[in-house]
Structures are given as structure tokens and as C-alpha cells.
Design a protein around this motif. Sequence first.
Motif, PDB file in Angstrom:
ATOM      1  N   GLU A  73      11.438  13.045  22.572  1.00 24.11           N
ATOM      2  CA  GLU A  73      10.126  12.440  22.384  1.00 24.11           C
ATOM      3  C   GLU A  73       9.856  12.438  20.892  1.00 24.11           C
ATOM      4  N   VAL A  74       9.267  11.355  20.414  1.00 25.35           N
ATOM      5  CA  VAL A  74       9.046  11.172  18.983  1.00 25.35           C
ATOM      6  C   VAL A  74       7.544  11.183  18.705  1.00 25.35           C
ATOM      7  N   THR A  75       7.146  12.010  17.762  1.00 29.43           N
ATOM      8  CA  THR A  75       5.772  11.999  17.278  1.00 29.43           C
ATOM      9  C   THR A  75       5.765  11.213  15.977  1.00 29.43           C
ATOM     10  N   VAL A  76       4.957  10.164  15.925  1.00 28.68           N
ATOM     11  CA  VAL A  76       4.871   9.297  14.751  1.00 28.68           C
ATOM     12  C   VAL A  76       3.659   9.738  13.933  1.00 28.68           C
ATOM     13  N   ILE A  77       3.890  10.006  12.650  1.00 27.29           N
ATOM     14  CA  ILE A  77       2.822  10.422  11.733  1.00 27.29           C
ATOM     15  C   ILE A  77       2.835   9.454  10.562  1.00 27.29           C
ATOM     16  N   ILE A  78       1.681   8.854  10.280  1.00 29.99           N
ATOM     17  CA  ILE A  78       1.592   7.880   9.200  1.00 29.99           C
ATOM     18  C   ILE A  78       0.370   8.201   8.354  1.00 29.99           C
ATOM     19  N   SER A  79       0.566   8.192   7.051  1.00 35.13           N
ATOM     20  CA  SER A  79      -0.529   8.388   6.104  1.00 35.13           C
ATOM     21  C   SER A  79      -0.728   7.081   5.337  1.00 35.13           C
ATOM     22  N   ALA A  80      -1.945   6.543   5.442  1.00 31.98           N
ATOM     23  CA  ALA A  80      -2.286   5.306   4.738  1.00 31.98           C
ATOM     24  C   ALA A  80      -3.683   5.462   4.154  1.00 31.98           C
ATOM     25  N   PRO A  81      -3.888   4.979   2.936  1.00 35.23           N
ATOM     26  CA  PRO A  81      -5.184   5.179   2.282  1.00 35.23           C
ATOM     27  C   PRO A  81      -6.300   4.353   2.932  1.00 35.23           C
ATOM     28  N   PRO A  82      -7.534   4.855   2.846  1.00 32.91           N
ATOM     29  CA  PRO A  82      -8.669   4.154   3.449  1.00 32.91           C
ATOM     30  C   PRO A  82      -8.908   2.757   2.869  1.00 32.91           C
ATOM     31  N   GLU A  83      -8.475   2.520   1.632  1.00 33.83           N
ATOM     32  CA  GLU A  83      -8.705   1.206   1.018  1.00 33.83           C
ATOM     33  C   GLU A  83      -7.687   0.154   1.483  1.00 33.83           C
ATOM     34  N   ALA A  84      -6.883   0.480   2.481  1.00 33.56           N
ATOM     35  CA  ALA A  84      -5.899  -0.456   3.022  1.00 33.56           C
ATOM     36  C   ALA A  84      -6.118  -0.612   4.533  1.00 33.56           C
ATOM     37  N   THR A 127       0.840  -1.194   0.000  1.00 32.07           N
ATOM     38  CA  THR A 127       0.000   0.000   0.000  1.00 32.07           C
ATOM     39  C   THR A 127       0.872   1.241   0.000  1.00 32.07           C
ATOM     40  N   PRO A 128       0.453   2.316  -0.666  1.00 29.30           N
ATOM     41  CA  PRO A 128       1.211   3.573  -0.556  1.00 29.30           C
ATOM     42  C   PRO A 128       1.121   4.096   0.877  1.00 29.30           C
TER      43      PRO A 128
END
Length: 146
Positions: A72-83, A57-58
Motif C-alpha cells: 500500500e502506498v501513502t502519497v505525500i505532497i507539499s505544495a505552496p498555498p500560492e499555487a 511551482t515548488p
Amino acid sequence: MAVHTPDVLQEIIDDFHDLAEEQRLELLLEFSDNLPEPPQRYAGHEAEMEQVVECQTPLFLALEYSDDDDPEVTVIISAPPEAPTTRGFAGVLIEGLSGKHASTILSVPDDIPNKLGLTNALTPLRLRGMTALLGRIKRNISEHLS
């Protein structure tokens, strides 16, 4: 480095194990539904995020750091709704790791997908992608610290 699972992540793992195997995928999908949208500054700017190419998946990742020796680490993830399974695992990692110190995240075991009890519910390719996402987070932190 000693392996350690932060309390929040361990609670998530325990939640998965409290369920029958067939219900674990449903819980993963709940994490998918609750995956936070990336902050507005990343909207449409995936090129400024790191693509996790091991995922089918992209999937895009960004980490933000506080100005401490052990940030401190902020985790940001972008994943498409179809996955949804990918989004679900991203949601697990954000809930379990975001806001933790770099040293804490680096000590997390690499086999979190296995610890969630999902090995029979997901294909090996999906499990590798999930493991790769955690690996990318750790590599990014190591590079930031060096």
C-alpha cells in the motif's frame, strides 16, 4: 499492464464531468483547500522529499510503503498555498491514490488531467506539470518495486 482507474479516483473524475466546464476549476480549488499538510516529520525537510521539477511551482513528493509484495502506498505532497491549481491536482491524486496498492496506482491512466476535463481551463504548461506529478509517483513506485 492494463489501464485501470481505482473507484475513488473514478468517482472524482465523474464529479468533475458532472459539472459545467467553468465550474470544474472551482472544484479543483476545493481540492486545493483540502490538500492535507505533510506529516510533521516532513515539515521543513523538503530536501528529504523528491522535487517535481517539471512543475512551475515548488512541489515536493514523498511516498511511503507498507511491507507487502504489493505494498500500500501513502502519497505525500507539499505544495505552496500560492499555487492553488497545483495543490488541487495534488489533492485529487492524494484522495484518489493514497492507500492504494502499488499495482493499482501503476495501472492508472497517465492522462488524468485530461480525464478531469480541465484541458480548456488550464494552460498546457500546468497540464504537463500535473501529468509529470503522476509520472513521478509511478516512477517512484516502479523503482521501489525493482
